[in-house]
Design a protein around this motif. Structure first.
Motif, PDB file in Angstrom:
ATOM      1  N   LEU A  54      23.622  51.461  94.508  1.00  0.00           N
ATOM      2  CA  LEU A  54      23.160  52.013  93.240  1.00  0.00           C
ATOM      3  C   LEU A  54      22.702  53.458  93.369  1.00  0.00           C
ATOM      4  O   LEU A  54      22.490  54.135  92.353  1.00  0.00           O
ATOM      5  CB  LEU A  54      22.009  51.171  92.682  1.00  0.00           C
ATOM      6  N   GLY A  55      22.524  53.919  94.599  1.00  0.00           N
ATOM      7  CA  GLY A  55      22.021  55.271  94.810  1.00  0.00           C
ATOM      8  C   GLY A  55      20.523  55.388  94.650  1.00  0.00           C
ATOM      9  O   GLY A  55      20.000  56.472  94.389  1.00  0.00           O
ATOM     10  N   LEU A  56      19.803  54.264  94.805  1.00  0.00           N
ATOM     11  CA  LEU A  56      18.342  54.272  94.711  1.00  0.00           C
ATOM     12  C   LEU A  56      17.759  54.796  96.020  1.00  0.00           C
ATOM     13  O   LEU A  56      17.895  54.158  97.063  1.00  0.00           O
ATOM     14  CB  LEU A  56      17.813  52.865  94.429  1.00  0.00           C
ATOM     15  N   GLN A  57      17.087  55.934  95.963  1.00  0.00           N
ATOM     16  CA  GLN A  57      16.557  56.544  97.174  1.00  0.00           C
ATOM     17  C   GLN A  57      15.106  56.178  97.453  1.00  0.00           C
ATOM     18  O   GLN A  57      14.528  56.619  98.441  1.00  0.00           O
ATOM     19  CB  GLN A  57      16.711  58.067  97.078  1.00  0.00           C
ATOM     20  N   GLN A  58      14.506  55.371  96.571  1.00  0.00           N
ATOM     21  CA  GLN A  58      13.135  54.900  96.785  1.00  0.00           C
ATOM     22  C   GLN A  58      13.103  53.369  96.679  1.00  0.00           C
ATOM     23  O   GLN A  58      12.483  52.793  95.776  1.00  0.00           O
ATOM     24  CB  GLN A  58      12.187  55.537  95.776  1.00  0.00           C
ATOM     25  N   PRO A  59      13.739  52.696  97.631  1.00  0.00           N
ATOM     26  CA  PRO A  59      13.824  51.231  97.557  1.00  0.00           C
ATOM     27  C   PRO A  59      12.491  50.534  97.726  1.00  0.00           C
ATOM     28  O   PRO A  59      12.376  49.336  97.424  1.00  0.00           O
ATOM     29  CB  PRO A  59      14.777  50.887  98.714  1.00  0.00           C
ATOM     30  N   GLU A  60      11.473  51.256  98.193  1.00  0.00           N
ATOM     31  CA  GLU A  60      10.174  50.624  98.431  1.00  0.00           C
ATOM     32  C   GLU A  60       9.513  50.117  97.157  1.00  0.00           C
ATOM     33  O   GLU A  60       8.569  49.313  97.215  1.00  0.00           O
ATOM     34  CB  GLU A  60       9.224  51.600  99.143  1.00  0.00           C
ATOM     35  N   PHE A  61       9.976  50.567  95.986  1.00  0.00           N
ATOM     36  CA  PHE A  61       9.393  50.099  94.730  1.00  0.00           C
ATOM     37  C   PHE A  61      10.045  48.814  94.227  1.00  0.00           C
ATOM     38  O   PHE A  61       9.576  48.221  93.263  1.00  0.00           O
ATOM     39  CB  PHE A  61       9.528  51.177  93.646  1.00  0.00           C
ATOM     40  N   PHE A  62      11.117  48.388  94.866  1.00  0.00           N
ATOM     41  CA  PHE A  62      11.907  47.264  94.361  1.00  0.00           C
ATOM     42  C   PHE A  62      11.837  46.051  95.277  1.00  0.00           C
ATOM     43  O   PHE A  62      11.486  46.152  96.453  1.00  0.00           O
ATOM     44  CB  PHE A  62      13.366  47.690  94.183  1.00  0.00           C
ATOM     45  N   GLY A  63      12.181  44.916  94.711  1.00  0.00           N
ATOM     46  CA  GLY A  63      12.253  43.677  95.467  1.00  0.00           C
ATOM     47  C   GLY A  63      13.328  42.788  94.869  1.00  0.00           C
ATOM     48  O   GLY A  63      13.957  43.122  93.866  1.00  0.00           O
ATOM     49  N   LEU A  64      13.534  41.636  95.485  1.00  0.00           N
ATOM     50  CA  LEU A  64      14.514  40.664  95.024  1.00  0.00           C
ATOM     51  C   LEU A  64      13.796  39.369  94.656  1.00  0.00           C
ATOM     52  O   LEU A  64      12.902  38.921  95.377  1.00  0.00           O
ATOM     53  CB  LEU A  64      15.556  40.389  96.112  1.00  0.00           C
ATOM     54  N   ARG A  65      14.211  38.765  93.556  1.00  0.00           N
ATOM     55  CA  ARG A  65      13.602  37.517  93.118  1.00  0.00           C
ATOM     56  C   ARG A  65      14.669  36.434  92.993  1.00  0.00           C
ATOM     57  O   ARG A  65      15.860  36.727  92.845  1.00  0.00           O
ATOM     58  CB  ARG A  65      12.890  37.696  91.771  1.00  0.00           C
ATOM     59  N   TYR A  66      14.204  35.188  93.035  1.00  0.00           N
ATOM     60  CA  TYR A  66      15.095  34.053  92.815  1.00  0.00           C
ATOM     61  C   TYR A  66      14.340  32.991  92.032  1.00  0.00           C
ATOM     62  O   TYR A  66      13.103  33.009  91.960  1.00  0.00           O
ATOM     63  CB  TYR A  66      15.604  33.487  94.145  1.00  0.00           C
ATOM     64  N   LEU A  67      15.088  32.081  91.425  1.00  0.00           N
ATOM     65  CA  LEU A  67      14.476  31.002  90.662  1.00  0.00           C
ATOM     66  C   LEU A  67      14.209  29.820  91.582  1.00  0.00           C
ATOM     67  O   LEU A  67      15.112  29.342  92.270  1.00  0.00           O
ATOM     68  CB  LEU A  67      15.385  30.583  89.511  1.00  0.00           C
ATOM     69  N   SER A  68      12.994  29.347  91.559  1.00  0.00           N
ATOM     70  CA  SER A  68      12.604  28.234  92.416  1.00  0.00           C
ATOM     71  C   SER A  68      13.202  26.934  91.911  1.00  0.00           C
ATOM     72  O   SER A  68      13.263  26.684  90.701  1.00  0.00           O
ATOM     73  CB  SER A  68      11.083  28.123  92.469  1.00  0.00           C
ATOM     74  N   ARG A  69      13.629  26.094  92.824  1.00  0.00           N
ATOM     75  CA  ARG A  69      14.163  24.783  92.431  1.00  0.00           C
ATOM     76  C   ARG A  69      13.046  23.856  91.953  1.00  0.00           C
ATOM     77  O   ARG A  69      13.295  22.885  91.244  1.00  0.00           O
ATOM     78  CB  ARG A  69      14.891  24.141  93.608  1.00  0.00           C
ATOM     79  N   HIS A  70      11.823  24.163  92.332  1.00  0.00           N
ATOM     80  CA  HIS A  70      10.691  23.325  91.947  1.00  0.00           C
ATOM     81  C   HIS A  70      10.060  23.797  90.634  1.00  0.00           C
ATOM     82  O   HIS A  70       9.604  22.987  89.831  1.00  0.00           O
ATOM     83  CB  HIS A  70       9.645  23.319  93.062  1.00  0.00           C
ATOM     84  N   SER A  71      10.009  25.124  90.424  1.00  0.00           N
ATOM     85  CA  SER A  71       9.443  25.690  89.199  1.00  0.00           C
ATOM     86  C   SER A  71      10.377  26.767  88.679  1.00  0.00           C
ATOM     87  O   SER A  71      10.150  27.966  88.902  1.00  0.00           O
ATOM     88  CB  SER A  71       8.042  26.267  89.466  1.00  0.00           C
ATOM     89  N   PRO A  72      11.452  26.391  87.970  1.00  0.00           N
ATOM     90  CA  PRO A  72      12.477  27.342  87.539  1.00  0.00           C
ATOM     91  C   PRO A  72      11.956  28.479  86.669  1.00  0.00           C
ATOM     92  O   PRO A  72      12.551  29.553  86.623  1.00  0.00           O
ATOM     93  CB  PRO A  72      13.465  26.465  86.762  1.00  0.00           C
ATOM     94  N   LEU A  73      10.846  28.255  85.954  1.00  0.00           N
ATOM     95  CA  LEU A  73      10.311  29.280  85.069  1.00  0.00           C
ATOM     96  C   LEU A  73       9.435  30.288  85.802  1.00  0.00           C
ATOM     97  O   LEU A  73       8.966  31.256  85.193  1.00  0.00           O
ATOM     98  CB  LEU A  73       9.522  28.626  83.923  1.00  0.00           C
ATOM     99  N   VAL A  74       9.185  30.060  87.073  1.00  0.00           N
ATOM    100  CA  VAL A  74       8.339  30.965  87.863  1.00  0.00           C
ATOM    101  C   VAL A  74       9.171  31.550  89.004  1.00  0.00           C
ATOM    102  O   VAL A  74       9.310  30.916  90.054  1.00  0.00           O
ATOM    103  CB  VAL A  74       7.106  30.220  88.429  1.00  0.00           C
ATOM    104  N   PRO A  75       9.736  32.753  88.822  1.00  0.00           N
ATOM    105  CA  PRO A  75      10.537  33.365  89.889  1.00  0.00           C
ATOM    106  C   PRO A  75       9.679  33.677  91.112  1.00  0.00           C
ATOM    107  O   PRO A  75       8.479  33.953  90.997  1.00  0.00           O
ATOM    108  CB  PRO A  75      11.067  34.658  89.246  1.00  0.00           C
ATOM    109  N   ARG A  76      10.303  33.624  92.268  1.00  0.00           N
ATOM    110  CA  ARG A  76       9.612  33.931  93.513  1.00  0.00           C
ATOM    111  C   ARG A  76      10.226  35.174  94.134  1.00  0.00           C
ATOM    112  O   ARG A  76      11.412  35.436  94.003  1.00  0.00           O
ATOM    113  CB  ARG A  76       9.720  32.757  94.496  1.00  0.00           C
ATOM    114  N   TRP A  77       9.397  35.931  94.831  1.00  0.00           N
ATOM    115  CA  TRP A  77       9.890  37.109  95.539  1.00  0.00           C
ATOM    116  C   TRP A  77      10.497  36.701  96.876  1.00  0.00           C
ATOM    117  O   TRP A  77       9.966  35.841  97.570  1.00  0.00           O
ATOM    118  CB  TRP A  77       8.757  38.102  95.805  1.00  0.00           C
ATOM    119  N   VAL A  78      11.593  37.322  97.209  1.00  0.00           N
ATOM    120  CA  VAL A  78      12.188  37.143  98.531  1.00  0.00           C
ATOM    121  C   VAL A  78      11.285  37.802  99.566  1.00  0.00           C
ATOM    122  O   VAL A  78      10.799  38.921  99.370  1.00  0.00           O
ATOM    123  CB  VAL A  78      13.590  37.792  98.587  1.00  0.00           C
ATOM    124  N   GLU A  79      11.025  37.111 100.665  1.00  0.00           N
ATOM    125  CA  GLU A  79      10.296  37.712 101.780  1.00  0.00           C
ATOM    126  C   GLU A  79      11.296  38.543 102.575  1.00  0.00           C
ATOM    127  O   GLU A  79      12.188  38.004 103.238  1.00  0.00           O
ATOM    128  CB  GLU A  79       9.657  36.629 102.636  1.00  0.00           C
TER     129      GLU A  79
END
Length: 261
Positions: A54-79
């Protein structure tokens, strides 16, 4: 005598491996990209791959999330420092990830990269539309006008009509439930026309500044976008803990002075 190239038989010539897997990452503009990773790739490798494309030069502000199989309405951050596939296999509902802003800033001047600013703006707009940031109808119209200026440029009388804008998400959902969409759209068209000459990048900055002027937003800024943890301290007082860009904020429910570590 014809030239013959002989390659030693070895596993290093195999270009397809069972240890590889493909991850689909949804971006903030609604499009998606695919990343091919190994079973041992960690979350940071995936994030760096997406930010680089994407050409993002400040990746430290971003993260990745996924939907939990146990609580689909509460996304979790990837470690980010742990193997990604193991996390998804254990906790995720599927193999889809979402690129999101992880750390919010108090001033747009901290974002030096143009693409980072743009994706940060997309996150703020999404937060407003989804109701995660509170605003009234007047503020919603102002924010929507900045959003239109950032996306379309100057107002075009023949193009930017109410009919054209009806399929665009411009306002928080709760403000359009009582049949107010028409009046809001008419108001934002007038406001957008008044912004003629404002650059699209400046409109994105004004969008951020308008949010910062809201007292509610300013109060929650350091913990917005992070998971809030409610607990009691050693004295039994109720506290809220949130992680910000620069540390950990402890907010006391009983009006004690908040502490920042």
């Amino acid at each position: 005598m014809p030239f013959k190239l002989r390659l030693k038989k070895s596993r290093q010539y195999n270009v397809v491996s069972k240890s590889l897997f493909v991850i689909c990452v949804e971006l903030l503009d609604g499009t998606s990209v695919e990343c091919t990773l190994s079973a041992e790739s960690n979350g940071r490798e995936c994030l760096d791959n997406v930010c680089q494309r994407l050409g993002l030069q400040q990746p430290e502000f971003f993260g990745l999330r996924y939907l939990s199989r146990h609580s689909p309405l509460v996304p979790r951050w990837v470690e980010l420092d742990r193997p990604l596939k193991r996390q998804l296999d254990k906790y995720a509902r599927d193999q889809n990830l979402f690129l999101r802003v992880m750390f919010y800033v108090s001033g747009i001047n901290l974002l030096h990269d143009e693409m980072t600013r743009y994706h940060y703006f997309l996150q703020l707009k999404k937060d407003v539309i989804d109701g995660r940031m509170s605003c009234d109808a007047k503020q919603a119209v102002m924010l929507a006008s900045y959003s239109m200026q950032a996306e379309f440029g100057n107002h075009d009388l023949e193009r930017h009509t109410a009919e054209y804008l009806k399929d665009f998400l411009l306002f928080p959902k709760h403000l359009t439930t009582d049949g107010n969409l028409k009046s809001l759209t008419e108001a934002v068209i007038l406001q957008h026309s008044a912004l003629a000459g404002l650059s699209q990048g400046t409109a994105e900055d004004y969008y951020h500044n308008e949010l910062c002027n809201q007292i509610l937003f300013v109060r929650k800024l350091k913990i917005h976008g992070s998971k809030m943890i409610f607990l009691n301290d050693e004295a039994g007082s109720e506290v809220i803990i949130g992680v910000s860009l620069t540390g950990v904020l402890v907010c006391y429910e009983n009006k004690q002075t908040s502490k920042f570590y």
